[in-house]
Motif scaffolding. Structure first.
Motif, PDB file in Angstrom:
ATOM      1  N   TRP A 236     -46.215 -53.889 -24.718  1.00 22.29           N
ATOM      2  CA  TRP A 236     -45.487 -52.639 -24.879  1.00 22.29           C
ATOM      3  C   TRP A 236     -44.596 -52.344 -23.684  1.00 22.29           C
ATOM      4  O   TRP A 236     -43.478 -51.858 -23.859  1.00 22.29           O
ATOM      5  CB  TRP A 236     -46.436 -51.474 -25.177  1.00 22.29           C
ATOM      6  CG  TRP A 236     -47.234 -50.972 -24.019  1.00 22.29           C
ATOM      7  CD1 TRP A 236     -48.424 -51.464 -23.575  1.00 22.29           C
ATOM      8  CD2 TRP A 236     -46.908 -49.890 -23.160  1.00 22.29           C
ATOM      9  NE1 TRP A 236     -48.860 -50.750 -22.489  1.00 22.29           N
ATOM     10  CE2 TRP A 236     -47.951 -49.771 -22.208  1.00 22.29           C
ATOM     11  CE3 TRP A 236     -45.843 -48.992 -23.084  1.00 22.29           C
ATOM     12  CZ2 TRP A 236     -47.957 -48.804 -21.210  1.00 22.29           C
ATOM     13  CZ3 TRP A 236     -45.845 -48.028 -22.084  1.00 22.29           C
ATOM     14  CH2 TRP A 236     -46.890 -47.936 -21.164  1.00 22.29           C
ATOM     15  N   LYS A 237     -45.051 -52.652 -22.483  1.00 25.01           N
ATOM     16  CA  LYS A 237     -44.224 -52.380 -21.303  1.00 25.01           C
ATOM     17  C   LYS A 237     -42.971 -53.256 -21.306  1.00 25.01           C
ATOM     18  O   LYS A 237     -41.885 -52.791 -20.941  1.00 25.01           O
ATOM     19  CB  LYS A 237     -45.011 -52.611 -20.013  1.00 25.01           C
ATOM     20  CG  LYS A 237     -45.984 -51.511 -19.695  1.00 25.01           C
ATOM     21  CD  LYS A 237     -46.628 -51.752 -18.342  1.00 25.01           C
ATOM     22  CE  LYS A 237     -47.624 -50.678 -18.010  1.00 25.01           C
ATOM     23  NZ  LYS A 237     -48.260 -50.910 -16.707  1.00 25.01           N
ATOM     24  N   GLU A 238     -43.106 -54.493 -21.720  1.00 26.26           N
ATOM     25  CA  GLU A 238     -41.946 -55.385 -21.814  1.00 26.26           C
ATOM     26  C   GLU A 238     -40.940 -54.843 -22.832  1.00 26.26           C
ATOM     27  O   GLU A 238     -39.731 -54.850 -22.586  1.00 26.26           O
ATOM     28  CB  GLU A 238     -42.397 -56.787 -22.213  1.00 26.26           C
ATOM     29  CG  GLU A 238     -41.262 -57.779 -22.368  1.00 26.26           C
ATOM     30  CD  GLU A 238     -41.777 -59.127 -22.854  1.00 26.26           C
ATOM     31  OE1 GLU A 238     -41.173 -59.646 -23.820  1.00 26.26           O
ATOM     32  OE2 GLU A 238     -42.746 -59.629 -22.282  1.00 26.26           O
ATOM     33  N   GLN A 239     -41.428 -54.354 -23.966  1.00 21.77           N
ATOM     34  CA  GLN A 239     -40.537 -53.789 -24.980  1.00 21.77           C
ATOM     35  C   GLN A 239     -39.832 -52.527 -24.465  1.00 21.77           C
ATOM     36  O   GLN A 239     -38.648 -52.327 -24.718  1.00 21.77           O
ATOM     37  CB  GLN A 239     -41.321 -53.474 -26.257  1.00 21.77           C
ATOM     38  CG  GLN A 239     -41.803 -54.720 -26.978  1.00 21.77           C
ATOM     39  CD  GLN A 239     -42.453 -54.387 -28.295  1.00 21.77           C
ATOM     40  OE1 GLN A 239     -41.875 -53.657 -29.106  1.00 21.77           O
ATOM     41  NE2 GLN A 239     -43.646 -54.927 -28.531  1.00 21.77           N
ATOM     42  N   VAL A 240     -40.570 -51.710 -23.732  1.00 22.10           N
ATOM     43  CA  VAL A 240     -39.997 -50.499 -23.148  1.00 22.10           C
ATOM     44  C   VAL A 240     -38.916 -50.857 -22.128  1.00 22.10           C
ATOM     45  O   VAL A 240     -37.841 -50.252 -22.109  1.00 22.10           O
ATOM     46  CB  VAL A 240     -41.113 -49.634 -22.502  1.00 22.10           C
ATOM     47  CG1 VAL A 240     -40.551 -48.621 -21.532  1.00 22.10           C
ATOM     48  CG2 VAL A 240     -41.941 -48.950 -23.581  1.00 22.10           C
ATOM     49  N   HIS A 241     -39.185 -51.860 -21.313  1.00 21.46           N
ATOM     50  CA  HIS A 241     -38.183 -52.277 -20.325  1.00 21.46           C
ATOM     51  C   HIS A 241     -36.941 -52.849 -21.006  1.00 21.46           C
ATOM     52  O   HIS A 241     -35.822 -52.621 -20.543  1.00 21.46           O
ATOM     53  CB  HIS A 241     -38.769 -53.292 -19.339  1.00 21.46           C
ATOM     54  CG  HIS A 241     -39.785 -52.700 -18.417  1.00 21.46           C
ATOM     55  ND1 HIS A 241     -39.520 -51.652 -17.559  1.00 21.46           N
ATOM     56  CD2 HIS A 241     -41.087 -53.005 -18.225  1.00 21.46           C
ATOM     57  CE1 HIS A 241     -40.606 -51.338 -16.884  1.00 21.46           C
ATOM     58  NE2 HIS A 241     -41.584 -52.143 -17.274  1.00 21.46           N
ATOM     59  N   ARG A 242     -37.120 -53.581 -22.098  1.00 23.07           N
ATOM     60  CA  ARG A 242     -35.968 -54.107 -22.845  1.00 23.07           C
ATOM     61  C   ARG A 242     -35.152 -52.951 -23.410  1.00 23.07           C
ATOM     62  O   ARG A 242     -33.924 -52.936 -23.320  1.00 23.07           O
ATOM     63  CB  ARG A 242     -36.437 -55.053 -23.951  1.00 23.07           C
ATOM     64  CG  ARG A 242     -35.273 -55.734 -24.665  1.00 23.07           C
ATOM     65  CD  ARG A 242     -35.682 -56.852 -25.621  1.00 23.07           C
ATOM     66  NE  ARG A 242     -36.693 -56.466 -26.579  1.00 23.07           N
ATOM     67  CZ  ARG A 242     -37.951 -56.905 -26.578  1.00 23.07           C
ATOM     68  NH1 ARG A 242     -38.370 -57.743 -25.660  1.00 23.07           N
ATOM     69  NH2 ARG A 242     -38.793 -56.499 -27.508  1.00 23.07           N
TER      70      ARG A 242
END
Length: 148
Positions: A118-124
């Motif tokens: 989820w954090k990777e998706q948020v950063h994207r």
């Protein structure tokens, strides 16, 4: 009547740019400073709230610029309205293709169901949003230049 349309369009787009700028450079950095559960919960709530209003705001702004361009066709600076509309159209396409799919997933997340990445998706989403903000700031600057 054209002056009223110019002012109204400029204010509508300007406030939208301000909201998106504050999401990128004020709200999301605040959220990143929170614990993971609070960060994700704030983003999910923001995604639901802004996800409901922003499509109308973006499309409405584009329609207002198009109406202004048609009403002022042939006047000095009309080409700037076309450029502003094109930039806003780019931001709408970016939103539909890049940001909305992530937002549609993230707005349903809870602490119990969010994916491991989820954090990777948020950063994207944040990276795409920075680009979108740059595009709409450019559209707003060009729109203001059309007033001059």
């Amino acid at each position: 009547m054209l002056n009223a349309l110019e002012v109204f369009t400029t204010v509508v787009l300007g406030v939208m740019v301000g909201v998106e700028f504050s999401v990128a450079f004020v709200m999301n950095p605040i959220f990143r400073g929170l614990a993971d559960d609070a960060n994700q919960q704030a983003r999910s709530h923001g995604g639901r709230m802004l996800g409901a209003v922003m499509p109308v705001w973006y499309i409405g702004s584009l329609v207002l610029i198009a109406i202004w361009a048609v009403a002022a066709w042939g006047d000095d600076g009309t080409y700037l309205l076309v450029v502003a509309a094109a930039l806003l159209l780019v931001s709408v396409v970016m939103s539909i293709l890049l940001l909305v799919p992530i937002n549609n997933q993230s707005k349903t997340w809870t602490a119990g169901n969010r994916p491991a990445d989820w954090k990777e998706q948020v950063h994207r989403w944040d990276r795409y949003h920075y680009v979108r903000v740059a595009v709409i700031v450019a559209a707003f600057a060009v729109l203001v230049a059309a007033l001059l």
